[in-house]
Write an enzyme that holds these catalytic residues in place. Structure first.
Site, PDB file in Angstrom:
ATOM      1  N   ARG A  51       0.815  -1.215   0.000  1.00 31.43           N
ATOM      2  CA  ARG A  51       0.000   0.000   0.000  1.00 31.43           C
ATOM      3  C   ARG A  51       0.849   1.265   0.000  1.00 31.43           C
ATOM      4  O   ARG A  51       0.477   2.277  -0.573  1.00 31.43           O
ATOM      5  CB  ARG A  51      -0.895  -0.032   1.238  1.00 31.43           C
ATOM      6  N   LYS A 156       1.272 -19.671   6.536  1.00 32.67           N
ATOM      7  CA  LYS A 156       0.292 -19.994   7.552  1.00 32.67           C
ATOM      8  C   LYS A 156      -0.167 -18.694   8.233  1.00 32.67           C
ATOM      9  O   LYS A 156       0.587 -17.723   8.166  1.00 32.67           O
ATOM     10  CB  LYS A 156       0.882 -20.977   8.556  1.00 32.67           C
ATOM     11  N   ASP A 185       5.410 -24.089   5.429  1.00 32.49           N
ATOM     12  CA  ASP A 185       5.598 -24.218   6.873  1.00 32.49           C
ATOM     13  C   ASP A 185       7.106 -24.199   7.040  1.00 32.49           C
ATOM     14  O   ASP A 185       7.789 -25.154   6.647  1.00 32.49           O
ATOM     15  CB  ASP A 185       5.029 -25.551   7.374  1.00 32.49           C
ATOM     16  N   HIS A 186       7.647 -23.135   7.598  1.00 29.89           N
ATOM     17  CA  HIS A 186       9.102 -22.974   7.520  1.00 29.89           C
ATOM     18  C   HIS A 186       9.851 -24.072   8.283  1.00 29.89           C
ATOM     19  O   HIS A 186      11.022 -24.296   8.054  1.00 29.89           O
ATOM     20  CB  HIS A 186       9.527 -21.567   7.950  1.00 29.89           C
ATOM     21  N   LYS A 190      13.774 -26.488   7.544  1.00 34.23           N
ATOM     22  CA  LYS A 190      14.928 -26.644   8.433  1.00 34.23           C
ATOM     23  C   LYS A 190      15.650 -27.940   8.078  1.00 34.23           C
ATOM     24  O   LYS A 190      15.028 -28.997   7.960  1.00 34.23           O
ATOM     25  CB  LYS A 190      14.472 -26.679   9.901  1.00 34.23           C
ATOM     26  N   GLU A 224      10.322 -22.140  23.353  1.00 37.07           N
ATOM     27  CA  GLU A 224      10.927 -20.844  23.024  1.00 37.07           C
ATOM     28  C   GLU A 224      11.129 -20.077  24.318  1.00 37.07           C
ATOM     29  O   GLU A 224      10.311 -20.173  25.238  1.00 37.07           O
ATOM     30  CB  GLU A 224      10.001 -20.043  22.107  1.00 37.07           C
ATOM     31  N   ASP A 243      -0.650 -21.548  16.613  1.00 39.26           N
ATOM     32  CA  ASP A 243       0.605 -20.955  16.145  1.00 39.26           C
ATOM     33  C   ASP A 243       1.676 -22.019  15.896  1.00 39.26           C
ATOM     34  O   ASP A 243       2.466 -21.901  14.970  1.00 39.26           O
ATOM     35  CB  ASP A 243       1.102 -19.948  17.203  1.00 39.26           C
ATOM     36  N   HIS A 248       3.688 -26.588  12.802  1.00 41.23           N
ATOM     37  CA  HIS A 248       5.077 -27.048  12.975  1.00 41.23           C
ATOM     38  C   HIS A 248       5.163 -28.386  13.727  1.00 41.23           C
ATOM     39  O   HIS A 248       5.839 -29.318  13.285  1.00 41.23           O
ATOM     40  CB  HIS A 248       5.905 -26.016  13.742  1.00 41.23           C
ATOM     41  N   LYS A 348       5.905 -20.494  24.893  1.00 40.30           N
ATOM     42  CA  LYS A 348       6.757 -19.303  24.922  1.00 40.30           C
ATOM     43  C   LYS A 348       7.171 -19.042  26.356  1.00 40.30           C
ATOM     44  O   LYS A 348       6.513 -19.481  27.291  1.00 40.30           O
ATOM     45  CB  LYS A 348       5.979 -18.098  24.384  1.00 40.30           C
TER      46      LYS A 348
HETATM   47  C1  BG6 Z   1       6.304 -19.031  13.825  1.00 38.51           C
HETATM   48  C2  BG6 Z   1       5.421 -18.611  14.963  1.00 38.51           C
HETATM   49  O1  BG6 Z   1       5.581 -19.770  12.890  1.00 38.51           O
HETATM   50  O2  BG6 Z   1       7.368 -19.828  14.333  1.00 38.51           O
HETATM   51  C3  BG6 Z   1       6.223 -17.866  16.018  1.00 38.51           C
HETATM   52  O3  BG6 Z   1       4.383 -17.788  14.473  1.00 38.51           O
HETATM   53  C4  BG6 Z   1       7.400 -18.691  16.466  1.00 38.51           C
HETATM   54  O4  BG6 Z   1       5.400 -17.550  17.143  1.00 38.51           O
HETATM   55  C5  BG6 Z   1       8.202 -19.159  15.257  1.00 38.51           C
HETATM   56  O5  BG6 Z   1       8.214 -17.876  17.305  1.00 38.51           O
HETATM   57  C6  BG6 Z   1       9.274 -20.131  15.679  1.00 38.51           C
HETATM   58  O6  BG6 Z   1      10.116 -20.374  14.593  1.00 38.51           O
HETATM   59  P1  BG6 Z   1      11.627 -20.789  14.819  1.00 38.51           P
HETATM   60  O7  BG6 Z   1      12.131 -21.039  13.447  1.00 38.51           O
HETATM   61  O8  BG6 Z   1      12.290 -19.660  15.519  1.00 38.51           O
HETATM   62  O9  BG6 Z   1      11.590 -22.019  15.675  1.00 38.51           O
END
Ligand code: BG6
Length: 497
Positions: A51, A156, A185-186, A190, A224, A243, A248, A348
């Site tokens: 935007r 996501k 999904d990252h 990994k 985390e 989340d 994940h 967290k």
């Molecule tokens: C994200 C979540 O998908 O993954 C975050 O939205 C989280 O809340 C993060 O902190 C964790 O990713 P990584 O790669 O740091 O384990």
């Protein structure tokens, strides 16, 4: 899935939500690394859409600044791409944005050799997904151009619950084919998550003991130490279940639990993952209370620093009951896993950052040694350490040197850092490259999203009914006592991490 020098002749990546946090922190630095390693298409263009009013040059400068901040080593390799960086301004509901974009993409094909290969990356808030796809469709951009491809990468969350997840899938399918959709999904990007497949299916020694005969329980931890940071408002809607667990954690579980695929073709792998997820026993009203513990952090100390509680975080309601921790016991009803609990915990502001899978083995059938000899011994455990200190560790008992016959737990360690000279690419680098070359193995298929929502839906409903209270836990600990009780009830305990 290969790790060769896959490279296209030409392509354009369009980042929708080009000025956002994800784009600056992850996408541009990842593209820069691909440029540095010579893995970008020979003729590559980057188009930003957002935007904020900006010129092409202003966009290029912003992207370079982001790369300078997050991946400075790759900046010079990226600078050469500046002439092929374009920017389109507008709001997603404005048709002129999409016709402008179509025009720019024509320029990328004509002047920059993109060859009609287009990858649209939805790096926007989820509420804009539908507007973006409608806009692309309206401008004829969802079709594959002649001789090229159109792919859409979606971040996501894929919905908010089972119904909205299904509605989103239906909506997307009304405009795109599944083969064009890359749900990211990252965690799957990994290296250590992919290594679960390598460890299991490239070695002969693990698979014979990878089942109910030898494994007592499996523990998956996604811990985390950070809090919700500046994402309080988002987190209020999500909670740890949506989340982390729905995506994940269940993705990792599926790789641990799946049967060997017949090949490493995208669908062969994903078919097996889906089968494993489908075998997870559905929780009923009674199970949910017995199998799930929710928690929320209160003020405490993490890494020597005093931190606030969740209720004091910005954007969080002072009466919120959103969970920042969740633990659960899942059962997989199939031949391989019957009777083996899979324990998941994620949260967290826990004691430290660690993601791991631990397979806890059964004890010996008959203990000839006196029980006092093995007092301080933990069960044999195979630990797949996802992050940090990426590696694999096998824990077993060894005789303590000296008189008597006492046994203590020791470990055999493999560390990726020491074992390989190669530097692991960031998750997003791997995934962007895979999407560019059309390899969907590490992306989530429609049915995977659906079954993952089916697994967590009873927990969502029980939470909404007020049947799953949220237990406070002090920041810097391992979650609420209720999480330990969950395992105590089955004579198990969480690994000490
Ligand atoms: C994200 C979540 O998908 O993954 C975050 O939205 C989280 O809340 C993060 O902190 C964790 O990713 P990584 O790669 O740091 O384990």
């Amino acid at each position: 899935m290969t790790s060769d020098n896959r490279k296209l002749e030409g392509a354009v990546i369009v980042v929708l939500g080009a000025t956002g946090d994800l784009a600056s922190r992850k996408l541009y630095p990842a593209i820069a690394s691909l440029a540095l390693r010579g893995q970008l298409p020979t003729h590559f263009s980057l188009v930003g859409v957002a935007r904020t009013e900006m010129t092409d040059d202003g966009f290029a400068s912003d992207v370079c600044n982001a790369i300078g901040e997050h991946n400075s080593d790759a900046l010079s390799a990226f600078q050469a791409l500046r002439p092929a960086m374009k920017y389109v301004t507008g709001t997603f509901d404005d048709p002129s944005l999409w016709s402008d974009l179509a025009e720019v993409l024509g320029i990328c094909d004509r002047d920059h050799g993109a060859g009609g290969n287009r990858m649209f990356y939805l790096s926007t808030l989820p509420q804009f997904f539908e507007a973006v796809i409608t806009g692309l469709h309206g401008a004829g951009l969802t079709e594959d151009p002649e001789g090229g491809f159109t792919r859409v990468v979606i971040e996501k969350p894929f919905g908010h619950d089972l119904d909205s997840g299904r509605a989103l899938n239906e909506f997307v399918h009304a405009h795109l084919n599944e083969r064009q959709i890359f749900r990211i999904d990252h965690y799957l990007g990994k290296e250590t998550v992919q290594n679960v497949l390598a460890l299991r299916f490239a070695n002969a020694i693990f698979e014979p003991i990878w089942d109910r005969r030898y494994i007592d329980n499996v523990q998956i931890t996604v811990a985390e130490s950070i809090g919700v940071e500046h994402r309080g408002m988002f987190y209020e809607q999500a909670g740890t279940l949506r989340d982390i667990v729905q995506n994940h954690a269940l993705q990792v579980l599926s790789l641990v639990a799946m049967e060997p695929p017949a090949s490493f073709e995208a669908d062969a792998v994903r078919d097996e993952k889906v089968k494993a997820l489908r075998a997870i026993e559905h929780m009923n009203v009674f199970d949910v209370g017995m199998s799930v513990a929710r928690g929320q952090y209160t003020p405490g100390t993490v890494d020597g620093e005093t931190v606030k509680g969740y209720l004091d975080e910005e954007g969080v309601s002072p009466t919120s009951t959103t969970e920042t921790f969740i633990a659960m016991r899942l059962a997989i009803d199939n031949w391989r896993w019957a009777g083996v609990p899979f324990y998941l915990r994620a949260g967290k502001r826990l004691s430290k950052r660690v993601t791991e899978v631990a397979l806890r083995f059964k004890s010996v059938p008959h203990l000839a040694l006196p029980t006092t000899a093995v007092d301080s011994m933990e069960p044999n455990t195979l630990v797949l350490r996802i992050q940090p200190d990426e590696g694999v560790r096998l824990e077993f008992g060894a005789k303590i040197p000296g008189p008597g016959f006492a046994v203590r737990t020791v470990g055999l360690d493999f560390s990726f850092r020491d074992g390989f000279a190669e530097v692991a690419p960031e998750a997003y680098e791997r995934l962007l490259l895979d999407a560019l070359v059309g390899d969907a193995t590490l992306f989530i298929r429609e049915d995977e999203v659906d079954v993952a929502w089916q697994i967590v839906q009873p927990i969502i409903e029980a939470t909404q009914r007020g049947a799953l209270p949220v237990h406070p836990y002090t920041a810097g600990t391992w979650g609420p006592y209720a999480s330990d009780q969950l395992l105590d009830a089955h004579f198990d305990h969480w690994r000490n991490l």
